[in-house]
Design an enzyme around this catalytic site. Structure first.
Site, short mmCIF file in Angstrom:
data_model
loop_
_atom_site.label_atom_id
_atom_site.label_comp_id
_atom_site.label_asym_id
_atom_site.label_seq_id
_atom_site.Cartn_x
_atom_site.Cartn_y
_atom_site.Cartn_z
CB SER A 77 113.09 31.13 16.85
OG SER A 77 113.55 31.29 15.53
CE LYS A 114 111.67 34.75 14.95
NZ LYS A 114 113.04 34.34 14.63
#
Lengths: 157, 440
Positions: A77, A114
């Site tokens: 990701s 993230k």
């Protein structure tokens, strides 16, 4: 293996020997000199005066030792930010996260890496990979940042 | 009462030389929660070695009325009923996080006494007495952010009072946001507060002493604080008299700096299952002596003698009981693993009796002193000493790099049949490259 034998009674010394200070031995830290050269016997190198210090990778990567933890990245990701599956991440918990930082956040009771984006009170956790959806925090939902990612370590061998 | 009087009342309860007691809230559970957010808000206990009994409880478990040191087999059913998560203890993790907490705390003071794995005293002498609450908050927030461990801070003029202030912070009896400074309370407020706390909560007053106090009509901390010190000394001891003086703000117990090296080093463990053979005991004792020697070298100390002990399981009343220990003195104080293991095994062979089911063994290093001040004796061979030192530091370096126990003496065994039971242990998140926390 044969074990050494020790008498269970110590021989008593009537005269105390003088106290001798033994030197400290052993030093486990490894430091790389800024530059090094072979020493010619008897002749000091003119460069000696210019050695400024040693580079220490720990100091470089871990300025806040007590607050720094290593975690392992899993999945893809964050490939856009140069974080690949299996990479080691250096996480500093002492830093106050600001918009644009890559952070470790707690989402659904799981630790996730993230990019943190704050815009007009809106908080988004953005993946650096188009195949992953952004995570947008709803009104009243509290963001729990576990730490700020300051570096990634990737070994090739 | 004038403002001048109020000030002197505050000074009376010990704001002259303030110190803080910082205590981590249910430390082992908190450590587990740092790396496992799923444990947040749910009842969690950590069990002792061999999953024997409860050694740390989350606040949810405390609310259920589960007591500390409760044997696990007795409460297993209840735990399942309430969905309590039980974890085996992970001392590598707790040790690492404790070292981080203590290191951060050391920066808040010039003098620190590490009292246990999860609490320490800080000298706050010279700080502005009016800003100590703020300082306590800064301490609490820094530890919580940088490590992730919640702490309470108690501030007062003596160690006994600082302990009590910490208790008040924890139970939210005084102060605010987990910080309590007795210097902020006047005599009336102190007296009211202390009247509501049982004397048994005071540092150094155990259940036995409190029973005896109760018989004398001393029920609360306030009763104890205002008791006659001379009478208490006569009926109990000088220790309890000291406690009373400390409760009145007169410092009697000194802060002991962290530099004070350990006086003894003990490594012992219960076995996962009982062992009978001498070979198995040799393995465990050699392993414990090896670990103890590592700790010894870390402290920069040498030991003058080695004590080894073994015992059977006292809870198995049907089995024949045996316990024995032996102290083996060394010719010369040493930190050499081979010599310490040799001495421990010599002791073990002397006390071993066949036919018993052994449940626990341990090694205790005694007569510790700093290696630097070691006296040379007639028996010393400088070349041998240097060789031993090099060998030991190489051994420590390898074990530090490859994980504890990578390089050991053959006597400490490879199989570890006696190894302890840890069925639900969390990974070594901070001390093993292969067990780091994973993030997606």
């Amino acid at each position: 293996m044969t074990l050494p034998f020790y008498p269970s009674i110590i021989m008593k010394l009537t005269i105390q020997p003088p106290t001798i200070m033994l030197p400290e031995m052993g030093n486990s830290s490894i430091r790389m000199p800024l530059f090094s050269h072979k020493v010619a016997a008897g002749f000091p190198s003119p460069a000696d005066d210019y050695i400024e210090g040693w580079l220490n990778l720990n100091e470089y990567l871990v300025p806040h030792q007590e607050a720094t933890f290593f975690v392992r990245a899993k999945g893809n990701s964050m490939v856009g930010a140069g974080i690949f599956d299996g990479n080691l991440l250096v996480v500093d918990k002492s830093l106050i996260p600001s918009s644009g930082n890559i952070v470790i956040a707690v989402i659904d009771s799981e630790l996730t890496v993230k990019r943190l984006l704050k815009d007009n009170g809106k908080i988004v956790l953005k993946a650096e990979n188009a195949r992953f959806k952004d995570i947008e925090l709803k009104e009243g939902q509290e963001l729990k940042v576990w730490g700020v990612v300051t570096a990634t370590v990737r070994k090739f061998i | 009462m004038g403002s001048g009087d109020r000030h002197s009342e505050k000074v009376y309860l010990g704001a002259i030389m303030p110190l803080a007691l910082v205590d981590c809230n249910n430390f082992y559970v908190s450590c587990e929660r740092v790396f496992n957010p799923k444990l947040e808000g749910v009842p969690v206990v950590v069990l002792s070695n061999n999953d024997g009994c409860v050694v740390s409880r989350s606040s949810e478990v405390k609310a259920l009325g589960l007591k500390m040191a409760e044997p696990w087999f007795k409460i297993e059913k209840l735990a399942k009923q309430h969905g309590i998560i039980a974890l085996s203890s992970n001392y590598a993790l707790y040790g690492d996080l404790s070292a981080r907490v203590m290191s951060i705390l050391s920066k808040f003071t010039t003098r620190q006494e590490i009292y246990s794995i999860d609490e320490c005293f800080l000298d706050l002498d010279g700080f502005d007495s009016q800003s100590l609450m703020d300082y306590g908050q800064t301490i609490r927030k820094t530890i919580n952010r940088n490590v992730g461990i919640p702490v309470c801070v108690g501030i007062a003029g003596t160690k006994t009072l600082a302990k009590l202030a910490n208790y008040c912070a924890k139970k939210q009896l005084a102060g605010e946001h987990s910080v309590c400074d007795f210097g902020q309370l006047d005599k009336m407020q102190i007296s009211e507060l202390f009247s509501g706390i049982r004397a048994v909560e005071v540092w150094g007053v155990g259940p036995r002493i409190s029973q005896k106090l109760l018989a004398m009509g001393i029920k609360t901390v306030e009763d104890l604080r205002t008791a006659n010190p001379d009478k208490i000394r006569n009926q109990f001891s000088i220790v309890l008299e000291r406690t009373i003086r400390e409760l009145n703000g007169i410092p009697c117990i000194e802060l002991e700096d962290a530099e004070t090296a350990r006086q003894q080093i003990m490594v012992s463990r219960s076995f996962g299952s009982s062992v009978t053979a001498l070979e198995d005991l040799i393995e465990s004792v050699a392993y414990f002596a090896t670990r103890a020697a590592e700790n010894l070298r870390q402290d920069g100390s040498v030991a003058a003698s080695v004590c080894v002990y073994v015992r059977t399981n006292p809870f198995k009343e049907t089995e024949q009981q045996y316990q024995q220990s032996k102290v083996v003195p060394l010719i010369q104080p040493t930190d050499d693993t081979m010599k310490l293991v040799g001495a421990a095994l010599q002791g073990l062979k002397a006390i071993y009796r066949s036919g018993f089911y052994y449940k626990k063994s341990g090694v205790l290093l005694l007569g510790l002193q700093a290696k630097k001040t070691l006296q040379a004796t007639l028996f010393d061979d400088p070349a041998k000493l240097a060789k031993s030192a090099r060998l030991m530091s190489a051994m420590d370096a390898i074990n530090q790099k490859m994980g504890a126990g990578s390089l050991t003496l053959a006597a400490s065994g490879i199989q570890h049949r006696w190894a302890m039971r840890r069925e639900n242990k969390s990974p070594n998140y901070t001390t093993n490259w292969d067990e780091l926390p994973v993030v997606k």
